[in-house]
Design a protein around this motif. Sequence first.
Motif, PDB file in Angstrom:
ATOM      1  N   PRO A  14      30.623  48.101  38.957  1.00 24.60           N
ATOM      2  CA  PRO A  14      31.325  47.250  39.909  1.00 24.60           C
ATOM      3  C   PRO A  14      32.395  46.422  39.195  1.00 24.60           C
ATOM      4  CG  PRO A  14      28.960  47.105  40.252  1.00 24.60           C
ATOM      5  CD  PRO A  14      29.179  47.877  38.979  1.00 24.60           C
ATOM      6  N   ARG A  15      33.503  46.206  39.847  1.00 21.24           N
ATOM      7  CA  ARG A  15      34.615  45.492  39.234  1.00 21.24           C
ATOM      8  C   ARG A  15      35.106  44.434  40.225  1.00 21.24           C
ATOM      9  NH1 ARG A  15      38.014  47.330  34.945  1.00 21.24           N
ATOM     10  NH2 ARG A  15      36.997  49.354  35.036  1.00 21.24           N
ATOM     11  N   ASN A  16      35.390  43.252  39.763  1.00 17.49           N
ATOM     12  CA  ASN A  16      35.825  42.134  40.617  1.00 17.49           C
ATOM     13  C   ASN A  16      34.762  41.792  41.664  1.00 17.49           C
ATOM     14  OD1 ASN A  16      38.324  42.218  39.262  1.00 17.49           O
ATOM     15  ND2 ASN A  16      39.135  43.698  40.727  1.00 17.49           N
ATOM     16  N   GLY A  17      33.515  42.166  41.382  1.00 18.45           N
ATOM     17  CA  GLY A  17      32.467  41.941  42.372  1.00 18.45           C
ATOM     18  C   GLY A  17      32.471  42.990  43.476  1.00 18.45           C
ATOM     19  N   VAL A  18      33.272  44.020  43.329  1.00 14.79           N
ATOM     20  CA  VAL A  18      33.323  45.099  44.324  1.00 14.79           C
ATOM     21  C   VAL A  18      32.443  46.245  43.838  1.00 14.79           C
ATOM     22  CG1 VAL A  18      34.793  46.808  45.451  1.00 14.79           C
ATOM     23  CG2 VAL A  18      35.658  44.476  45.053  1.00 14.79           C
ATOM     24  N   ASP A  19      31.585  46.728  44.712  1.00 11.17           N
ATOM     25  CA  ASP A  19      30.728  47.867  44.385  1.00 11.17           C
ATOM     26  C   ASP A  19      31.581  49.136  44.531  1.00 11.17           C
ATOM     27  OD1 ASP A  19      28.895  49.886  44.179  1.00 11.17           O
ATOM     28  OD2 ASP A  19      27.478  49.032  45.610  1.00 11.17           O
ATOM     29  N   THR A  20      32.321  49.431  43.474  1.00 11.56           N
ATOM     30  CA  THR A  20      33.326  50.495  43.530  1.00 11.56           C
ATOM     31  C   THR A  20      32.717  51.861  43.868  1.00 11.56           C
ATOM     32  OG1 THR A  20      34.245  49.225  41.700  1.00 11.56           O
ATOM     33  CG2 THR A  20      35.479  51.151  42.408  1.00 11.56           C
ATOM     34  N   CYS A 103      42.422  38.107  54.518  1.00 13.87           N
ATOM     35  CA  CYS A 103      42.579  39.554  54.674  1.00 13.87           C
ATOM     36  C   CYS A 103      43.399  40.128  53.521  1.00 13.87           C
ATOM     37  CB  CYS A 103      43.249  39.867  56.008  1.00 13.87           C
ATOM     38  SG  CYS A 103      43.220  41.616  56.455  1.00 13.87           S
ATOM     39  N   LEU A 104      44.505  39.477  53.215  1.00 17.66           N
ATOM     40  CA  LEU A 104      45.331  39.965  52.097  1.00 17.66           C
ATOM     41  C   LEU A 104      44.552  39.903  50.783  1.00 17.66           C
ATOM     42  CD1 LEU A 104      48.696  38.243  53.081  1.00 17.66           C
ATOM     43  CD2 LEU A 104      48.289  40.726  53.006  1.00 17.66           C
ATOM     44  N   THR A 105      43.751  38.856  50.613  1.00 12.49           N
ATOM     45  CA  THR A 105      42.984  38.702  49.377  1.00 12.49           C
ATOM     46  C   THR A 105      41.901  39.767  49.256  1.00 12.49           C
ATOM     47  OG1 THR A 105      43.444  36.330  49.297  1.00 12.49           O
ATOM     48  CG2 THR A 105      41.519  37.112  48.063  1.00 12.49           C
ATOM     49  N   ALA A 106      41.120  39.975  50.309  1.00 11.08           N
ATOM     50  CA  ALA A 106      40.059  40.988  50.260  1.00 11.08           C
ATOM     51  C   ALA A 106      40.652  42.361  49.970  1.00 11.08           C
ATOM     52  CB  ALA A 106      39.288  41.005  51.582  1.00 11.08           C
ATOM     53  N   GLY A 107      41.782  42.650  50.586  1.00  9.45           N
ATOM     54  CA  GLY A 107      42.399  43.950  50.375  1.00  9.45           C
ATOM     55  C   GLY A 107      42.839  44.157  48.934  1.00  9.45           C
ATOM     56  N   MET A 108      43.448  43.128  48.364  1.00  9.41           N
ATOM     57  CA  MET A 108      43.941  43.314  46.988  1.00  9.41           C
ATOM     58  C   MET A 108      42.795  43.405  45.993  1.00  9.41           C
ATOM     59  SD  MET A 108      45.679  39.856  45.508  1.00  9.41           S
ATOM     60  CE  MET A 108      45.858  40.635  43.916  1.00  9.41           C
ATOM     61  N   ILE A 109      41.693  42.744  46.266  1.00 13.22           N
ATOM     62  CA  ILE A 109      40.527  42.837  45.385  1.00 13.22           C
ATOM     63  C   ILE A 109      39.965  44.260  45.407  1.00 13.22           C
ATOM     64  CG2 ILE A 109      38.160  42.025  45.056  1.00 13.22           C
ATOM     65  CD1 ILE A 109      40.346  39.943  44.370  1.00 13.22           C
ATOM     66  N   ASN A 110      39.848  44.833  46.600  1.00 13.71           N
ATOM     67  CA  ASN A 110      39.384  46.221  46.701  1.00 13.71           C
ATOM     68  C   ASN A 110      40.331  47.185  45.986  1.00 13.71           C
ATOM     69  OD1 ASN A 110      36.943  46.081  48.057  1.00 13.71           O
ATOM     70  ND2 ASN A 110      37.862  46.199  50.091  1.00 13.71           N
ATOM     71  N   ILE A 111      41.604  46.985  46.190  1.00 14.19           N
ATOM     72  CA  ILE A 111      42.591  47.891  45.588  1.00 14.19           C
ATOM     73  C   ILE A 111      42.567  47.754  44.065  1.00 14.19           C
ATOM     74  CG2 ILE A 111      45.082  48.337  45.394  1.00 14.19           C
ATOM     75  CD1 ILE A 111      45.175  47.444  48.445  1.00 14.19           C
ATOM     76  N   ALA A 112      42.444  46.516  43.593  1.00 16.69           N
ATOM     77  CA  ALA A 112      42.346  46.303  42.148  1.00 16.69           C
ATOM     78  C   ALA A 112      41.119  46.996  41.576  1.00 16.69           C
ATOM     79  CB  ALA A 112      42.302  44.800  41.834  1.00 16.69           C
ATOM     80  N   ALA A 113      39.997  46.874  42.271  1.00 20.78           N
ATOM     81  CA  ALA A 113      38.760  47.495  41.793  1.00 20.78           C
ATOM     82  C   ALA A 113      38.922  49.012  41.743  1.00 20.78           C
ATOM     83  CB  ALA A 113      37.589  47.106  42.696  1.00 20.78           C
ATOM     84  N   ALA A 114      39.528  49.571  42.777  1.00 20.32           N
ATOM     85  CA  ALA A 114      39.705  51.025  42.822  1.00 20.32           C
ATOM     86  C   ALA A 114      40.617  51.503  41.700  1.00 20.32           C
ATOM     87  CB  ALA A 114      40.276  51.425  44.189  1.00 20.32           C
ATOM     88  N   ARG A 115      41.528  50.651  41.275  1.00 20.10           N
ATOM     89  CA  ARG A 115      42.481  51.028  40.233  1.00 20.10           C
ATOM     90  C   ARG A 115      42.048  50.614  38.831  1.00 20.10           C
ATOM     91  NH1 ARG A 115      48.580  49.946  41.913  1.00 20.10           N
ATOM     92  NH2 ARG A 115      48.756  51.466  43.576  1.00 20.10           N
ATOM     93  N   GLY A 116      40.897  49.969  38.748  1.00 19.51           N
ATOM     94  CA  GLY A 116      40.408  49.571  37.448  1.00 19.51           C
ATOM     95  C   GLY A 116      41.079  48.335  36.876  1.00 19.51           C
ATOM     96  N   VAL A 117      41.564  47.475  37.742  1.00 18.54           N
ATOM     97  CA  VAL A 117      42.189  46.223  37.287  1.00 18.54           C
ATOM     98  C   VAL A 117      41.187  45.085  37.437  1.00 18.54           C
ATOM     99  CG1 VAL A 117      44.022  44.550  37.724  1.00 18.54           C
ATOM    100  CG2 VAL A 117      44.498  47.017  37.940  1.00 18.54           C
ATOM    101  N   ASP A 118      40.937  44.380  36.350  1.00 20.43           N
ATOM    102  CA  ASP A 118      40.058  43.205  36.394  1.00 20.43           C
ATOM    103  C   ASP A 118      40.877  41.964  36.716  1.00 20.43           C
ATOM    104  OD1 ASP A 118      37.475  44.287  35.701  1.00 20.43           O
ATOM    105  OD2 ASP A 118      38.280  44.658  33.699  1.00 20.43           O
ATOM    106  N   LEU A 119      40.522  41.301  37.786  1.00 22.75           N
ATOM    107  CA  LEU A 119      41.205  40.074  38.166  1.00 22.75           C
ATOM    108  C   LEU A 119      40.383  38.871  37.744  1.00 22.75           C
ATOM    109  CD1 LEU A 119      42.346  41.166  41.726  1.00 22.75           C
ATOM    110  CD2 LEU A 119      43.761  40.998  39.666  1.00 22.75           C
ATOM    111  N   THR A 120      41.055  37.796  37.358  1.00 21.71           N
ATOM    112  CA  THR A 120      40.328  36.589  36.988  1.00 21.71           C
ATOM    113  C   THR A 120      40.512  35.475  38.020  1.00 21.71           C
ATOM    114  OG1 THR A 120      42.213  36.036  35.586  1.00 21.71           O
ATOM    115  CG2 THR A 120      40.305  37.017  34.512  1.00 21.71           C
ATOM    116  N   SER A 121      41.625  35.500  38.725  1.00 21.05           N
ATOM    117  CA  SER A 121      41.878  34.420  39.682  1.00 21.05           C
ATOM    118  C   SER A 121      42.893  34.877  40.723  1.00 21.05           C
ATOM    119  CB  SER A 121      42.418  33.198  38.930  1.00 21.05           C
ATOM    120  OG  SER A 121      42.917  32.230  39.824  1.00 21.05           O
ATOM    121  N   VAL A 122      42.596  34.604  41.963  1.00 20.24           N
ATOM    122  CA  VAL A 122      43.545  34.852  43.051  1.00 20.24           C
ATOM    123  C   VAL A 122      43.533  33.631  43.963  1.00 20.24           C
ATOM    124  CG1 VAL A 122      44.187  36.315  45.008  1.00 20.24           C
ATOM    125  CG2 VAL A 122      43.105  37.343  42.997  1.00 20.24           C
TER     126      VAL A 122
END
Lengths: 194, 194
Positions: A14-20, A103-122
């Motif tokens: 899981p990445r960014n707390g998303v169960d990828t 909505c914009l935040t949840a979407g970008m977190i999912n997209i980041a997780a799918a792409r393998g990007v670790d986010l620290t703050s949004v």
Amino acid sequence: MTTATMTEKPPVMPRNGVDTPTLFATLDAVKGQPEIAKFQFRASNRWVAGTHSRSTLHGFFGAGQEMEHKQAHSYDADHPQVLVGADNAPTPVEFLLHALASCLTAGMINIAAARGVDLTSVESTVEGDIDLLGILGLSDEVRNGYQGIRVTFRVDGDAPAETLRDLVERSRQRSAVYDVITNGVPVDIRVEAA
Amino acid sequence: MTTATMTEKPPVMPRNGVDTPTLFATLDAVKGQPEIAKFQFRASNRWVAGTHSRSTLHGFFGAGQEMEHKQAHSYDADHPQVLVGADNAPTPVEFLLHALASCLTAGMINIAAARGVDLTSVESTVEGDIDLLGILGLSDEVRNGYQGIRVTFRVDGDAPAETLRDLVERSRQRSAVYDVITNGVPVDIRVEAA
């Protein structure tokens, strides 16, 4: 090592707390059975007093069945004192801004997780300009709703700035709330009067 | 009887919990100084984990000055488990339904008060249909947002059914959220990436 772990693929963490892994499995499931993507969300609202009312969000339809959130959530809304309300809660139009940001935040977190990007703050701020001459009935040339909305994101993560900006852009392209707020949707209103 | 009460006009009583005299005084004030009708509402949002984020609604600009609600209010949003979230809160799109119901309700209460109609009960349900093939990126022909929204009001009060139905219709005509949701508004998104 057991045979089981040897034959398993390395786990996709899981990445960014998303169960990828589950996210990808869900996408596959919907591809195979597109009708399960039809959802219906619902709110029930009850007038309290003056401009104060309360909505409850609990049940919804999705994946071919009636579902419920883990618990019911109730939210108040009211007008502020400067607009002759009792200010028991934010205004209805402020909830539009919460919907858009989340909505914009949840979407970008999912997209980041799918792409393998670790986010620290949004973080984001949303501002909506509205001229109340419309809703007060004092001008027919001023629209009732917001005249414009501005969203500013501050994003930090383990990727170049260009990649981080692109996450927000991809989220915008697939955001349900952004679509509704920018393009509009037909609303049918019926009244049962006693 | 004192002289004071004899010389006063009969008081205009608040109706439906609306301070009608102040409502009319506010309308007069805005007529004389239309620039005080320019408002800006704001939300700040912070990502928590996964699809879970939290917005705070507190300060706004209005009546020519910076203002604040009596207190700050924070609201979470999340995706449900069937959509690979942790279901800590309702979805962003459900907050659109709360915004719509509460805006139409507050408006009709004010209009009823201004017209001298006593209401006893106002309830509404809102349903929004959405096909998630859009936001899941699995179809370019399916829109991201709701395809349609239905609102059903049940109104009871001291007036004929026709009058009660007309209150909802007048509210629709002056609802900020109804305007945004049906007509759309431009949204500008900026990203500051670290």
